[in-house]
Design a protein around this motif. Structure first.
Motif, PDB file in Angstrom:
ATOM      1  N   LEU A  54       7.318  72.429  84.962  1.00  0.00           N
ATOM      2  CA  LEU A  54       7.992  71.230  84.472  1.00  0.00           C
ATOM      3  C   LEU A  54       8.905  70.627  85.547  1.00  0.00           C
ATOM      4  O   LEU A  54       8.975  69.409  85.700  1.00  0.00           O
ATOM      5  CB  LEU A  54       8.823  71.562  83.230  1.00  0.00           C
ATOM      6  N   ILE A  55       9.591  71.486  86.288  1.00  0.00           N
ATOM      7  CA  ILE A  55      10.532  71.015  87.307  1.00  0.00           C
ATOM      8  C   ILE A  55       9.801  70.484  88.534  1.00  0.00           C
ATOM      9  O   ILE A  55      10.196  69.480  89.116  1.00  0.00           O
ATOM     10  CB  ILE A  55      11.508  72.149  87.705  1.00  0.00           C
ATOM     11  N   PHE A  56       8.737  71.173  88.930  1.00  0.00           N
ATOM     12  CA  PHE A  56       7.959  70.803  90.115  1.00  0.00           C
ATOM     13  C   PHE A  56       6.509  70.548  89.709  1.00  0.00           C
ATOM     14  O   PHE A  56       5.628  71.366  89.962  1.00  0.00           O
ATOM     15  CB  PHE A  56       8.010  71.920  91.170  1.00  0.00           C
ATOM     16  N   PRO A  57       6.239  69.413  89.070  1.00  0.00           N
ATOM     17  CA  PRO A  57       4.883  69.150  88.571  1.00  0.00           C
ATOM     18  C   PRO A  57       3.909  68.878  89.716  1.00  0.00           C
ATOM     19  O   PRO A  57       4.323  68.498  90.809  1.00  0.00           O
ATOM     20  CB  PRO A  57       5.060  67.897  87.714  1.00  0.00           C
ATOM     21  N   PRO A  58       2.614  69.071  89.460  1.00  0.00           N
ATOM     22  CA  PRO A  58       1.621  68.724  90.486  1.00  0.00           C
ATOM     23  C   PRO A  58       1.644  67.222  90.739  1.00  0.00           C
ATOM     24  O   PRO A  58       2.065  66.447  89.875  1.00  0.00           O
ATOM     25  CB  PRO A  58       0.295  69.175  89.866  1.00  0.00           C
ATOM     26  N   PRO A  63       6.822  63.119  88.145  1.00  0.00           N
ATOM     27  CA  PRO A  63       7.985  63.981  87.913  1.00  0.00           C
ATOM     28  C   PRO A  63       8.612  63.715  86.551  1.00  0.00           C
ATOM     29  O   PRO A  63       8.572  62.601  86.036  1.00  0.00           O
ATOM     30  CB  PRO A  63       8.938  63.603  89.048  1.00  0.00           C
ATOM     31  N   LEU A  64       9.166  64.751  85.980  1.00  0.00           N
ATOM     32  CA  LEU A  64       9.857  64.672  84.704  1.00  0.00           C
ATOM     33  C   LEU A  64      11.337  64.447  84.989  1.00  0.00           C
ATOM     34  O   LEU A  64      11.950  65.214  85.730  1.00  0.00           O
ATOM     35  CB  LEU A  64       9.663  65.989  83.926  1.00  0.00           C
ATOM     36  N   ARG A  65      11.899  63.374  84.438  1.00  0.00           N
ATOM     37  CA  ARG A  65      13.327  63.135  84.638  1.00  0.00           C
ATOM     38  C   ARG A  65      14.108  64.158  83.833  1.00  0.00           C
ATOM     39  O   ARG A  65      13.935  64.286  82.628  1.00  0.00           O
ATOM     40  CB  ARG A  65      13.702  61.724  84.183  1.00  0.00           C
ATOM     41  N   MET A  86      15.293  77.618  93.938  1.00  0.00           N
ATOM     42  CA  MET A  86      14.256  76.642  94.257  1.00  0.00           C
ATOM     43  C   MET A  86      14.741  75.212  93.988  1.00  0.00           C
ATOM     44  O   MET A  86      14.463  74.307  94.774  1.00  0.00           O
ATOM     45  CB  MET A  86      12.985  76.916  93.443  1.00  0.00           C
ATOM     46  N   MET A  87      15.460  75.025  92.908  1.00  0.00           N
ATOM     47  CA  MET A  87      15.966  73.684  92.610  1.00  0.00           C
ATOM     48  C   MET A  87      16.911  73.211  93.716  1.00  0.00           C
ATOM     49  O   MET A  87      16.826  72.069  94.166  1.00  0.00           O
ATOM     50  CB  MET A  87      16.666  73.673  91.252  1.00  0.00           C
ATOM     51  N   ARG A  88      17.790  74.076  94.156  1.00  0.00           N
ATOM     52  CA  ARG A  88      18.736  73.695  95.203  1.00  0.00           C
ATOM     53  C   ARG A  88      18.035  73.579  96.563  1.00  0.00           C
ATOM     54  O   ARG A  88      18.351  72.683  97.338  1.00  0.00           O
ATOM     55  CB  ARG A  88      19.903  74.680  95.275  1.00  0.00           C
TER      56      ARG A  88
END
Length: 184
Positions: A54-58, A63-65, A86-88
């Motif tokens: 969900l955070i890093f979609p193909p 991208p999901l806001r 990974m987010m940071r």
């Protein structure tokens, strides 16, 4: 799965979207219900792998806001600390609130050090969770409206909105490049 609060037609389409990542169904669904009751849109993930998707979609899926992520640490697959890292690492600047049964001082410090903005140990009160979410979202909104016009470096501060710069303590005015080229 995106769940909307009852009466969603009356809610703004710009409602903040919160990702709730927890492998315990009861906690995940109870948190989602409390947040939707407060008018937030909620996206749920039951595992670290689902959250990463969900955070890093193909690239084929846009991208999901997301405006806030609530992350459990002990997840199947990818753990919550790795999700934060990974987010940071990818410069995703959305606030992260860790919810975890691991509540020692060391656990909280590690969570904050890897990129979480807040840490709430389980068990927790739902009102406190909602209040912490509100505070994180409020701070996030403030920083995006005020922080985007000021850039800082080692010896330089650039005030974009004010068209001025401070280099090694010396202030100077910025000139619109197009205007400057017209004067040459």
């Amino acid at each position: 799965m995106v769940k909307d609060a009852v009466g969603a037609a009356q809610r703004s389409p710009e409602a903040e979207r919160i990702l709730v990542i927890d492998d315990e169904d009861l906690i995940r669904e109870t948190v989602a219900l409390a947040l939707t009751d407060e008018g937030y849109q909620v996206v749920m993930a039951e595992s670290g792998h689902r959250a990463m998707d969900l955070i890093f979609p193909p690239p084929t899926r846009g991208p999901l806001r997301l405006d806030l992520a609530i992350v459990d640490l002990m997840l199947p697959g990818v753990n919550g600390l790795d999700i934060c890292r990974m987010m940071r690492h990818h410069h995703l600047d959305i606030p992260i609130l860790i919810l975890s049964a691991r509540g020692s001082e060391l656990d909280r410090v590690v969570g904050l050090e890897v990129g979480a903005d807040d840490y709430l140990p389980k068990p927790f009160g739902m009102r406190e969770l909602v209040a912490r979410c509100r505070a994180l979202l409020r701070r996030s909104q403030r920083s995006t409206t005020t922080g985007s016009s000021v850039l800082t470096g080692k010896d330089i501060v650039l005030y974009q909105d004010e068209m001025r710069v401070v280099v090694a303590g010396q202030e100077g005015a910025l000139v619109d490049l197009e205007l400057a080229q017209g004067c040459l």
